[in-house]
Design an enzyme around this catalytic site. Structure first.
Site: not given
Length: 136
Positions: A49-52
């Site tokens: 769920g994190c872009a990074s």
């Protein structure tokens, strides 16, 4: 119910008037965190769920919650450092009682982070809650 380490961060933020100064402080917090061993950066520790890329591995000792965390983005690693300050050393059974959105709201992060970063921050908080629940 914030830890002294988190209160220190909140106090520092209260003295920084400009968001760019706060942003730099978040990055410095990330730089000050020890790097996570790349061998621990595996799918089981990855936060979805994190872009990074973000990894969080629990480190429970004597019933107290702690974790090792890292990210491939400096600002996100700073967010990991802030979460570490919020949760590290808290009894595992009390992790769920921490109102992370309210505590983080004191820093004014949500209004200055992109939607993707805000979603990632919520995903990290959720993952920490899951790890603590599994350890309890």
């Amino acid at each position: 119910m914030a830890t002294p380490a988190f209160e220190d961060i909140a106090d520092t933020f209260s003295f920084l008037d400009d968001w760019e100064d706060r942003y730099r402080h978040v990055i410095e917090l990330g730089r000050a965190m020890p790097a996570m061993d790349p061998a621990l950066q595996v799918p089981a520790t990855k936060v979805e769920g994190c872009a990074s890329q973000v990894w969080i591995m629990p480190a429970i000792e004597s019933g107290r919650f702690d974790f090792i965390g890292d990210s491939d983005a400096l600002i996100v690693k700073g967010l990991v450092a802030i979460l570490h300050a919020l949760y590290a050393g808290v009894p595992v059974a009390q992790v769920a009682a921490i109102d992370a959105p309210a505590e983080l709201g004191r820093l004014g992060l949500e209004e200055h982070l992109s939607a993707q970063r805000s979603n990632g921050l919520r995903a990290m908080v959720k993952r920490i809650g899951q790890l603590a629940a599994e350890a309890a």
